[in-house]
Design an enzyme around this catalytic site. Structure first.
Site, PDB file in Angstrom:
ATOM      1  CB  CYS A   2      -0.874   0.024   1.248  1.00  0.00           C
ATOM      2  SG  CYS A   2      -1.949  -1.400   1.391  1.00  0.00           S
ATOM      3  NE  ARG A  27       4.644   1.631  -1.297  1.00  0.00           N
ATOM      4  CZ  ARG A  27       5.227   1.781  -0.126  1.00  0.00           C
ATOM      5  NH1 ARG A  27       6.323   2.514  -0.028  1.00  0.00           N
ATOM      6  NH2 ARG A  27       4.750   1.224   0.948  1.00  0.00           N
ATOM      7  N   GLY A 103      -0.622  -1.150   6.557  1.00  0.00           N
ATOM      8  CA  GLY A 103      -0.298  -2.018   7.695  1.00  0.00           C
ATOM      9  C   GLY A 103      -1.423  -3.003   7.946  1.00  0.00           C
ATOM     10  CD  GLU A 487      14.363 -20.953  -5.235  1.00  0.00           C
ATOM     11  OE1 GLU A 487      13.844 -21.728  -6.045  1.00  0.00           O
ATOM     12  OE2 GLU A 487      14.202 -19.722  -5.310  1.00  0.00           O
ATOM     13  CE  LYS A 491      15.366 -17.451  -7.765  1.00  0.00           C
ATOM     14  NZ  LYS A 491      14.175 -18.023  -7.223  1.00  0.00           N
ATOM     15  CG  HIS A 510      23.638 -42.813  -7.265  1.00  0.00           C
ATOM     16  ND1 HIS A 510      23.863 -44.173  -7.192  1.00  0.00           N
ATOM     17  CD2 HIS A 510      23.441 -42.405  -5.986  1.00  0.00           C
ATOM     18  CE1 HIS A 510      23.776 -44.573  -5.939  1.00  0.00           C
ATOM     19  NE2 HIS A 510      23.529 -43.507  -5.180  1.00  0.00           N
ATOM     20  CE  LYS A 609       7.526 -11.834  -9.345  1.00  0.00           C
ATOM     21  NZ  LYS A 609       8.576 -12.705  -8.786  1.00  0.00           N
TER      22      LYS A 609
HETATM   23  C1  F6R Z   1      11.740 -18.424 -10.221  1.00  0.00           C
HETATM   24  C2  F6R Z   1      10.358 -18.044 -10.385  1.00  0.00           C
HETATM   25  C3  F6R Z   1       9.452 -18.991 -11.088  1.00  0.00           C
HETATM   26  C4  F6R Z   1       8.097 -19.022 -10.376  1.00  0.00           C
HETATM   27  C5  F6R Z   1       7.101 -19.889 -11.165  1.00  0.00           C
HETATM   28  C6  F6R Z   1       5.779 -20.015 -10.451  1.00  0.00           C
HETATM   29  O1  F6R Z   1      12.458 -17.448  -9.550  1.00  0.00           O
HETATM   30  O2  F6R Z   1       9.957 -17.005  -9.980  1.00  0.00           O
HETATM   31  O3  F6R Z   1       9.994 -20.268 -11.161  1.00  0.00           O
HETATM   32  O4  F6R Z   1       8.279 -19.526  -9.090  1.00  0.00           O
HETATM   33  O5  F6R Z   1       6.896 -19.337 -12.436  1.00  0.00           O
HETATM   34  O6  F6R Z   1       5.200 -18.773 -10.274  1.00  0.00           O
HETATM   35  P1  F6R Z   1       4.064 -18.547  -9.224  1.00  0.00           P
HETATM   36  O7  F6R Z   1       4.647 -18.782  -7.882  1.00  0.00           O
HETATM   37  O8  F6R Z   1       3.629 -17.135  -9.440  1.00  0.00           O
HETATM   38  O9  F6R Z   1       2.981 -19.530  -9.533  1.00  0.00           O
END
Ligand code: F6R
Length: 614
Positions: A2, A27, A103, A487, A491, A510, A609
């Site tokens: 927010c 934001r 908040g 993970e 990354k 293996h 994203k």
């Molecule tokens: C990796 C990443 C992607 C998401 C995946 C699922 O850093 O961001 O692997 O985790 O595309 O996305 P959500 O969680 O939005 O379903």
């Protein structure tokens, strides 16, 4: 997240408020609104963008344009879906008081019940609306109070975090603001004042600002402002001169959103727990699934479906749920689950995990699970997203908007929700209240430990320099930290374009061991637990093939220092919380390697994203 803006002066307030709200768009938000004081209070708010609000305002015949004071808000939903009615500002029943709030009010439910019993009617599902009725209740029963006093008295009844701005037609020449845990800044102009949740909306008008501290309130008029504590003690505030530009403010001084989001984690982790956990006595409450708890506890099996990083969180969830709740768990890629013919019926519970709440494969898995009669529980970050709406019940991660494409803070928030869920399900079944409180205490210590790990940033940057030109990298971990290895590898590959793989450490022999040579860095998560000796043997195996070793290990582990090229020492903790600690240096390592290679970490190539296509 927010955002708040406010203005009082001699210029028309609406364009200043809308301009300020646009500055806060970075934001992330789902709805926007303004209230202006023009003798009476006029409110305009709706779901959607600030641009859409502007168009709607222009099309309306409202008289808001004459007002020279007002407040504005961009909302990121936490309680109640994104909708016109849940947007801020919220108003008292007679429309004479308007309030915006950042908040979470933790005791909103009790306050709402109390206010309802006094005859107050609620127009939204938000926690914020209780504040405006509370102020109204106090002020109406004691009309001789000033607005400042009414707000102060109201705040004494409130638990939780707030940054608020209040205006009223009953006292039209001032804005009352207060903060606790949610930032507020006052910008000092010439005969005019600006208020905002960060300096972004202020910097184009004035460079002189006053930052309110927690527990402080201010009354702002056209002639000046004064600051007191919520306890009514006067405060002298120093004026700060802003010396940074807008883009710097948006990223909070960090070079990239990804780094900002990595560093936000001590706070976002606390946000996930806020209002859900009492660390002292083993109390955990997950309101979003309360009505379905018995059915989840009695599940024959839990199936977790997700994609990417959320799938890795799901794998950690498998370890947690089986260990704490003793319910059999399977974890599936949503894309695989939906295209096989899964055996599923009403005795199963399916948990879908998604930051965005819009991932196409996860959504399809959810719909298939519902069709087959399973109870579907969601873990989402974006409130009101499609997945959040279509699940039977669920829990939000409250990590705030994640803007960097590589998921960081959403991942740790998902793991915490799974941890809490596992503890809730273990109650009266596999763990005693005492055990639960011990595990909660371990979790409670995590944000501070993460802060200590973040202090290793410079060391991790130096390590990253040595691996900028790597072409491959292996990540190895065991138990709770096998998914962390996956993970860490994801990354690295997604933002630096270095090929990376994660494996359970024992699997190395293996197959992957064939890859090891001097050009293959291996990142070990060398947690000091029952498998530590075995991990050390794996490290020896890599060393004897000239592989280079980066180890994430516990403070005090001297053995590993003898074997590894680099050791990142982090605080130790109970095994179930270690993924939350171990993943942090891996996020930082990937970030630094990628930026040193000149990659755009916030917008990596070929990635979106939110993956809304199959
Ligand atoms: C990796 C990443 C992607 C998401 C995946 C699922 O850093 O961001 O692997 O985790 O595309 O996305 P959500 O969680 O939005 O379903």
């Amino acid at each position: 997240m927010c955002g708040i803006v406010g203005y009082i002066g001699s210029r028309p307030a609406v364009p200043i408020l809308l301009g300020g709200l646009k500055r806060l768009e970075y934001r992330g938000y789902d709805s926007a609104g303004i209230a202006v004081g023009n003798g009476s209070v006029g409110v305009f708010k709706q779901k959607g963008s600030v641009g859409a609000l502007e168009v709607a305002l222009q099309a309306s015949s409202s008289m808001l344009g004459d007002a020279t004071m007002g407040i504005g808000h961009t909302r990121w939903a936490t309680h109640g879906d994104p909708s016109d009615r849940n947007s801020h500002p919220h108003t008292s029943m007679d429309g004479s008081i308007a309030l915006i709030h950042n908040g979470i009010i933790e005791n909103y439910s009790a306050l709402r019940t109390e206010l309802r019993s006094q005859g107050f009617e609620f127009a939204s599902d938000t926690d914020s609306e209780v504040l405006v009725h509370l102020i109204d209740s106090i002020w109406s029963s004691c009309p001789e109070l000033s607005m400042e006093e009414a707000v102060r008295k109201a705040l004494h009844h409130v638990d939780g975090a707030y940054g608020i701005c209040v205006i009223s037609g009953r006292d039209p020449q001032r804005i009352v603001v207060a903060r606790k845990g949610s930032p507020l800044v006052i910008g000092l102009g010439d005969g005019e004042f600006f208020i905002a949740s960060d300096a972004a909306p202020i910097v184009e008008h004035t460079k002189k600002v006053v930052y309110l501290s927690d527990g402080e309130m201010a009354v702002v008029t056209r002639d000046g402002y004064h600051v007191k504590t919520v306890g009514n003690e006067a405060r002298e505030k120093s004026v700060t001169e802003l010396d940074f530009d807008l883009e710097e403010i948006e990223k909070g001084g960090f070079e990239h959103f990804m780094l900002k989001e990595i560093f936000e984690q001590p706070v976002t982790m606390q946000e996930v727990m806020r209002g859900r956990v009492r660390h002292e006595d083993g109390f955990v409450r997950l309101g979003g699934i309360e009505d379905y708890l018995d059915r989840i506890r009695d599940a024959r099996r839990i199936v977790i479906c997700a994609c990417g990083t959320s799938w890795h969180a799901g794998l950690i969830g498998e370890y947690l749920l089986e260990e704490f709740a003793r319910i059999p768990v399977e974890v599936d890629y949503a894309s695989e689950f939906r295209y096989r013919n899964p055996i599923l019926d009403e005795h199963d519970v399916v948990i879908v995990i998604s930051q965005s709440g819009e991932t196409a494969d996860t959504l399809a898995a959810l719909r298939l699970a519902k069709e087959k009669g399973a109870l579907v529980v969601g873990i989402c970050n974006v409130v009101g997203s499609t997945i959040a709406r279509e699940t039977h019940c669920g829990m939000y991660t409250h990590a705030g908007p994640e803007i960097g494409v590589a998921s960081t803070k959403a991942f740790t928030a998902q793991v915490i929700v799974l941890y809490l869920l596992s503890l809730v399900l273990s109650k009266d079944r596999s763990l005693s209240r005492h055990d639960i409180s011990l595990y909660l205490r371990e979790l409670g210590e995590v944000p501070e430990k993460v802060s200590r790990i973040l202090e290793l940033n410079d060391q991790i940057l130096e390590i990253a320099r040595e691996y900028v030109d790597s072409r491959n990298c292996l990540y190895l971990g065991r138990g709770y930290n096998f998914p962390v290895a996956l993970e860490g590898a994801l990354k690295l590959k997604e933002i630096s374009y270095i090929h990376a793989e994660g494996y359970p450490a024992a699997e190395m022999k293996h197959g992957p061991i064939a890859l090891i040579d001097e050009d293959m860095p291996v990142v070990f998560i060398a947690q000091q637990d029952a498998t530590h000796g075995k991990i050390l043997s794996n490290v020896e195996e890599v060393r004897s093939r000239k592989g280079r070793v980066i180890a994430v290990a516990n403070e005090g582990d001297e053995e590993i220092a003898r074997l590894a090229d680099h050791v990142i020492y982090i605080p130790s903790a109970a095994a179930p919380v270690t993924p939350l600690l171990n993943v942090i240096p891996l996020q930082m390592l990937s970030y630094h390697i990628a930026t040193l290679r000149g990659c755009n970490v916030d917008r990596p190539r070929n990635l979106a994203k939110s993956v809304t296509v199959e």
